[in-house]
Write an enzyme that holds these catalytic residues in place. Sequence first.
Site, PDB file in Angstrom:
ATOM      1  N   ASP A 142      83.717  21.122  52.626  1.00 22.50           N
ATOM      2  CA  ASP A 142      83.246  22.430  53.094  1.00 22.50           C
ATOM      3  C   ASP A 142      81.816  22.298  53.603  1.00 22.50           C
ATOM      4  O   ASP A 142      80.894  22.018  52.841  1.00 22.50           O
ATOM      5  CB  ASP A 142      83.311  23.435  51.933  1.00 22.50           C
ATOM      6  CG  ASP A 142      83.161  24.875  52.392  1.00 22.50           C
ATOM      7  OD1 ASP A 142      82.489  25.105  53.413  1.00 22.50           O
ATOM      8  OD2 ASP A 142      83.689  25.767  51.712  1.00 22.50           O
ATOM      9  N   HIS A 196      85.794  24.669  54.947  1.00 25.20           N
ATOM     10  CA  HIS A 196      85.726  26.012  54.367  1.00 25.20           C
ATOM     11  C   HIS A 196      87.068  26.737  54.474  1.00 25.20           C
ATOM     12  O   HIS A 196      87.474  27.437  53.541  1.00 25.20           O
ATOM     13  CB  HIS A 196      84.631  26.813  55.068  1.00 25.20           C
ATOM     14  CG  HIS A 196      84.314  28.104  54.388  1.00 25.20           C
ATOM     15  ND1 HIS A 196      83.916  28.169  53.066  1.00 25.20           N
ATOM     16  CD2 HIS A 196      84.342  29.387  54.828  1.00 25.20           C
ATOM     17  CE1 HIS A 196      83.696  29.425  52.725  1.00 25.20           C
ATOM     18  NE2 HIS A 196      83.961  30.181  53.771  1.00 25.20           N
ATOM     19  N   SER A 244      85.568  32.823  49.940  1.00 18.94           N
ATOM     20  CA  SER A 244      84.234  32.866  50.530  1.00 18.94           C
ATOM     21  C   SER A 244      83.427  33.984  49.867  1.00 18.94           C
ATOM     22  O   SER A 244      83.192  33.929  48.668  1.00 18.94           O
ATOM     23  CB  SER A 244      84.335  33.019  52.054  1.00 18.94           C
ATOM     24  OG  SER A 244      83.102  32.748  52.671  1.00 18.94           O
TER      25      SER A 244
END
Length: 697
Positions: free
Chosen positions: A634, A666, A559
């Site tokens: 995602d 995600h 991320s």
Amino acid sequence: MSTQRKLNLSDLALRPIPGMTLPSQVSFSPSGDHLYYLAPQAGDSLALFAFDIARREERLVLAVPSADETLEEELRKQRLRQTMGGIGSFQIVDEVSALVNVGGAFQLVDLGTGDVIDGFDFSGARQLIKVGVDRFVATTGDEIVLVGRDCSREILVAAAGDGMSVGVAEYVAQEELGRMTGMWLDPSGRWLAYTEVDESKVDQHHIVRTDLHPNVVECYRYPMVGATNASVVLCLLDLETHTRTVVESVDADRYLANVVWLDTDRLAVSSLNRQQDRLNRWVYRVSDGVRLPLGQEYGQPWVNLAEREFAIDGDLLTTSEADRRQRHLVRIHADGTRTQLGELVIRELLGVQGMTALVVATGDSPTEEWLYRVDLIGGHCERIGTEYGVATGVLAPRGDNVYISASSRSLEPRAMVSTPDGRSVSIAQTSAPFLVAEPEMIELESASGETLYGAVYLPSPERIEGAPLIVSVYGGPHAQLVVNHYGLTLDLQAQYLASRGAVVVKLDNRGSYGRSLDFEAYLHRRFGEIELSDQLRGVAYCQRRWRLDSDRVGIYGWSYGGYMTLMAMTRASEVFKVGVAGAPVVDFRWYDTAYTERYLGDPVDNQEGYERSSVLDKLERLSGKLMVIHGLMDENVHFGHTSSLIARANELGKDIELVVLPSSRHAPTDQASLLRVATSRTRFLLSNLGLPDDSLN
């Protein structure tokens, strides 16, 4: 004889992580005599357990096989970063029953037998609140309904049309503002405050499923930077007369931050402007519809919202950084005046019972998180569990017993109940089956003089000198990697890399969580610069101290950590030779409004900051080996980020190894994806840093 063993590569994909399986979602019974919680019962499936505190006995209440989840439940668990199957959540209704959520479907369960209590139609419910004997208010998103015995359902409110919803929180409220609900019931059970959300003008994002559901298209309302947000109308519903009253219209240039019932007649509401530097609080009086100001809070460069707020004796108990730039416990009185309660630097306000609060506060250093009981009348603070580096807990209904979950780098996680007479009733204690060494803690100074804290995982002593260095990074706001918690020791990825001959370092750079608003504000209007500067200082520190090979430096993260990996591999390509970026943001102009605009501001006013924060125009500097891992589904950092990165790399003739996870959002949750991430990332780092990988034999 020790039963611990060496780590295997496949261990990196284990969920839950062995040795980290304490109870979760812990709740006391209304009497305080029992604890209820979720814990793994078989593999990665969570079951509901009860613990009788007086008898010190645990029993299984309900275990269910992992079931297919509704789309709404999948997304709820993504927002909360929950990865396990089985029971997704539960809430205690009374001494004898609880609502249990399995895959997004609710059941009312007898806590004594585990049997389902028939007679209620909870179909489609996303949240349920008990409003009386045998009655619940439920929201499906499309409707708010009154559910009663004999499967009765009465529609109270219906959404107006496409892009509209009732009783739920919009995406950015859940993901970025910490507000997961859109319904609040007053203490008497008569008045329901709820949201009417209009996302019809919010851009749609589509995900075409290519895993087990080909040709299925998922559609989301996702507000990208600079685009239109949802607008929210806060309403009040009289559950006796079904009369609806508009309390406040929050337009697309504001966010509904929080709603708290102060008593049966007064509703405290807070809204945040889109720039997120002004929080406005006020009270709506139900009896006459009068609005009363409760003060404003200004923050430079932004306001960080309190995670939880509570009513105490008709006032509002919250936490705030406004007065001292560090978070303190604050009581806001009915006239809007504020009283700071003590000097503790608060990490989290956990709960309130009567005039007693339970908080987590910073310890002797920012790496410590200690648990305190606070007397809200006299201000006395009592630390609970003094031998642990990190602790959290739950306060019993009478404010007497406290459930504690705690650990340190050297003490494995344990759960217990602390009683007023000083006794400690053990609930659970974990034990890791792996041979792992406690990481070494380091401190170094940033360019501006702040102390930076890090953790270093070392291979066997004879392999340290001349070893490669690998940086495990996050780097972004609202996260802290280096804390005195057993999870720091049981970082299986870092430990495995160290066991193969690498030195692994984690460092919390300026901009990260857990210090102060000033420490976080280094990221204001720019990403990827200050963070990288601090990470480079960490690299230099480790290389000097342990005489490492400066030509073999790697980095990995997920991320924001994936974004940091890309920035390191391009902006500091002379240092970083290999990197693995997971689910990376490539250009923050394609990320959501509430997060990005808080830090970088309006893209029209800060075009230079957005351009400097983008990876794409720096990709020509890439010279090392880079792998990118990303889930096709995602819904947070869209796969389009990685697609754009690959397209730009193709234009420049740059090679990037791509690992696609067709079934992952995600946060990967399925075993196949978790194993793919672990094996791909590990082997790529080891092979490109010249280290052996025994798993290939």
